[in-house]
Write a protein that holds these residues in place. Structure first.
Motif, PDB file in Angstrom:
ATOM      1  N   GLY A   5     -21.087  29.080  28.722  1.00 36.59           N
ATOM      2  CA  GLY A   5     -22.493  29.352  28.380  1.00 36.59           C
ATOM      3  C   GLY A   5     -23.022  30.500  29.214  1.00 36.59           C
ATOM      4  O   GLY A   5     -23.743  30.319  30.184  1.00 36.59           O
ATOM      5  N   THR A   6     -22.671  31.724  28.813  1.00 34.67           N
ATOM      6  CA  THR A   6     -23.079  32.912  29.585  1.00 34.67           C
ATOM      7  C   THR A   6     -24.559  33.228  29.397  1.00 34.67           C
ATOM      8  O   THR A   6     -25.210  33.724  30.314  1.00 34.67           O
ATOM      9  CB  THR A   6     -22.310  34.165  29.079  1.00 34.67           C
ATOM     10  N   ALA A   7     -25.069  32.964  28.209  1.00 37.88           N
ATOM     11  CA  ALA A   7     -26.384  33.453  27.765  1.00 37.88           C
ATOM     12  C   ALA A   7     -26.417  34.964  28.003  1.00 37.88           C
ATOM     13  O   ALA A   7     -25.497  35.673  27.582  1.00 37.88           O
ATOM     14  CB  ALA A   7     -27.514  32.697  28.440  1.00 37.88           C
ATOM     15  N   SER A  11     -26.688  33.761  35.337  1.00 41.87           N
ATOM     16  CA  SER A  11     -26.032  33.037  36.439  1.00 41.87           C
ATOM     17  C   SER A  11     -24.762  33.749  36.898  1.00 41.87           C
ATOM     18  O   SER A  11     -24.444  33.731  38.095  1.00 41.87           O
ATOM     19  CB  SER A  11     -25.757  31.577  36.094  1.00 41.87           C
ATOM     20  N   GLU A  30     -19.316  32.821  25.875  1.00 42.43           N
ATOM     21  CA  GLU A  30     -20.574  32.704  25.116  1.00 42.43           C
ATOM     22  C   GLU A  30     -20.269  32.721  23.616  1.00 42.43           C
ATOM     23  O   GLU A  30     -19.513  33.558  23.141  1.00 42.43           O
ATOM     24  CB  GLU A  30     -21.519  33.856  25.494  1.00 42.43           C
ATOM     25  N   LEU A  31     -20.906  31.802  22.903  1.00 41.10           N
ATOM     26  CA  LEU A  31     -20.697  31.674  21.458  1.00 41.10           C
ATOM     27  C   LEU A  31     -21.528  32.676  20.658  1.00 41.10           C
ATOM     28  O   LEU A  31     -21.054  33.259  19.675  1.00 41.10           O
ATOM     29  CB  LEU A  31     -21.083  30.238  21.044  1.00 41.10           C
ATOM     30  N   ASP A  32     -22.758  32.876  21.079  1.00 42.59           N
ATOM     31  CA  ASP A  32     -23.724  33.636  20.276  1.00 42.59           C
ATOM     32  C   ASP A  32     -23.491  35.154  20.403  1.00 42.59           C
ATOM     33  O   ASP A  32     -23.441  35.689  21.515  1.00 42.59           O
ATOM     34  CB  ASP A  32     -25.128  33.263  20.784  1.00 42.59           C
ATOM     35  N   ASP A  58     -16.383  30.075  20.536  1.00 45.36           N
ATOM     36  CA  ASP A  58     -16.712  28.679  20.804  1.00 45.36           C
ATOM     37  C   ASP A  58     -15.840  28.208  21.964  1.00 45.36           C
ATOM     38  O   ASP A  58     -14.603  28.247  21.879  1.00 45.36           O
ATOM     39  CB  ASP A  58     -16.424  27.854  19.536  1.00 45.36           C
ATOM     40  N   ASP A  76     -22.591  24.892  31.364  1.00 47.22           N
ATOM     41  CA  ASP A  76     -24.008  25.091  31.031  1.00 47.22           C
ATOM     42  C   ASP A  76     -24.154  25.453  29.554  1.00 47.22           C
ATOM     43  O   ASP A  76     -25.116  26.076  29.147  1.00 47.22           O
ATOM     44  CB  ASP A  76     -24.609  26.196  31.926  1.00 47.22           C
ATOM     45  N   GLN A  81     -20.896  18.471  24.830  1.00 52.12           N
ATOM     46  CA  GLN A  81     -19.460  18.794  24.844  1.00 52.12           C
ATOM     47  C   GLN A  81     -18.871  18.900  26.252  1.00 52.12           C
ATOM     48  O   GLN A  81     -17.739  19.325  26.429  1.00 52.12           O
ATOM     49  CB  GLN A  81     -19.226  20.099  24.082  1.00 52.12           C
TER      50      GLN A  81
HETATM   51  C1  LIG Z   1     -28.447  27.246  28.909  1.00 53.24           C
HETATM   52  S1  LIG Z   1     -27.684  28.643  28.245  1.00 53.24           S
HETATM   53  C2  LIG Z   1     -26.690  29.235  29.596  1.00 53.24           C
HETATM   54  C3  LIG Z   1     -27.491  29.901  30.674  1.00 53.24           C
HETATM   55  C4  LIG Z   1     -26.659  30.634  31.677  1.00 53.24           C
HETATM   56  N1  LIG Z   1     -25.707  29.778  32.361  1.00 53.24           N
HETATM   57  C5  LIG Z   1     -27.587  31.267  32.707  1.00 53.24           C
HETATM   58  O1  LIG Z   1     -28.063  30.573  33.621  1.00 53.24           O
HETATM   59  O2  LIG Z   1     -27.811  32.459  32.603  1.00 53.24           O
HETATM   60  C6  LIG Z   1     -26.469  27.967  27.173  1.00 53.24           C
HETATM   61  C7  LIG Z   1     -25.648  28.983  26.421  1.00 53.24           C
HETATM   62  O3  LIG Z   1     -24.514  28.321  25.866  1.00 53.24           O
HETATM   63  C8  LIG Z   1     -24.209  28.967  24.641  1.00 53.24           C
HETATM   64  N2  LIG Z   1     -23.351  28.083  23.836  1.00 53.24           N
HETATM   65  C9  LIG Z   1     -23.760  27.062  23.022  1.00 53.24           C
HETATM   66  N3  LIG Z   1     -22.698  26.475  22.444  1.00 53.24           N
HETATM   67  C10 LIG Z   1     -21.594  27.125  22.906  1.00 53.24           C
HETATM   68  C11 LIG Z   1     -20.199  26.986  22.687  1.00 53.24           C
HETATM   69  N4  LIG Z   1     -19.726  26.038  21.848  1.00 53.24           N
HETATM   70  N5  LIG Z   1     -19.351  27.824  23.334  1.00 53.24           N
HETATM   71  C12 LIG Z   1     -19.818  28.778  24.177  1.00 53.24           C
HETATM   72  N6  LIG Z   1     -21.137  28.965  24.434  1.00 53.24           N
HETATM   73  C13 LIG Z   1     -22.007  28.157  23.810  1.00 53.24           C
HETATM   74  C14 LIG Z   1     -25.582  29.249  24.023  1.00 53.24           C
HETATM   75  O4  LIG Z   1     -25.510  30.277  23.041  1.00 53.24           O
HETATM   76  C15 LIG Z   1     -26.401  29.640  25.258  1.00 53.24           C
HETATM   77  O5  LIG Z   1     -26.433  31.026  25.435  1.00 53.24           O
END
Ligand SMILES: C[S@@+](CC[C@H](N)C(=O)[O-])C[C@H]1O[C@@H](n2cnc3c(N)ncnc32)[C@H](O)[C@@H]1O
Length: 161
Positions: A5-7, A11, A30-32, A58, A76, A81
């Motif tokens: 979850g890179t966003a 972080s 990151e998925l998105d 994913d 994160d 999952q």
């Molecule tokens: C809470 S944010 C992460 C924030 C990041 N750790 C930060 O502090 O900058 C969660 C991220 O997880 C990603 N995400 C959701 N499902 C995912 C998956 N199956 N695989 C990878 N990333 C995923 C979302 O798109 C979102 O950007």
């Protein structure tokens, strides 16, 4: 370090300066598409472009192709999952490695008597399963910090425990 979850890279960019300058490395998934591109944009403008590898996809799939060894993992991404992801990651975690998981107390529904609304039931059930797993003292030393939405810190005792 491995992050799920890179966003937009917040972080990863916070942690990068804390790493060993020669050997430290962060891999982040990151998925998105849009968020992945934004993370790339910000990280490429920073001093840490060589320290952070961004993978797009994913995590449940990307993690099956993981090859490195990690001493710190930050979960994160999708809250439901965490356990599935941890199971894929553990073979790559060094003994004594640390797993951080954010939001494990999820709005106060995971510990205590507060009943979650229907739409959160699955997430809450899965977070409970995650915490049961990492609170197994044979496998981990886990502390749950209640600040914010709850963060668990688990020290992995290794495969021979
Ligand atoms: C809470 S944010 C992460 C924030 C990041 N750790 C930060 O502090 O900058 C969660 C991220 O997880 C990603 N995400 C959701 N499902 C995912 C998956 N199956 N695989 C990878 N990333 C995923 C979302 O798109 C979102 O950007």
């Amino acid at each position: 370090m491995l992050e799920v979850g890179t966003a937009i890279g917040y972080s990863a960019l916070l942690m990068a300066p804390l790493l060993d300058e020669e050997e430290g490395h962060i891999t982040s998934i990151e998925l998105d598409d849009v968020r992945h591109e934004m993370a790339k944009y910000y990280i490429n403008q920073s001093d840490y472009a060589d320290t952070i590898t961004l993978l797009k996809g994913d995590a449940s799939q990307v993690l099956t192709e993981l090859t490195g060894e990690y001493d710190l993992v930050f979960l994160d991404g999708p809250k439901g999952q965490y356990l599935k992801q941890l199971e894929l990651i553990l073979p790559h975690v060094k003994e004594g490695g640390v797993i951080l998981a954010d939001n494990v107390l999820f709005r106060g529904y995971v510990r205590g008597d507060k009943e979650p609304p229907k739409r959160f039931k699955t997430i809450v059930k899965r977070l409970k399963e995650y915490l049961t797993y990492v609170e197994n003292k044979e496998l981990f030393n886990t502390t749950i910090y209640p600040m914010g939405d709850g963060m668990s810190v688990s020290v992995w005792k290794g495969h021979n425990k």
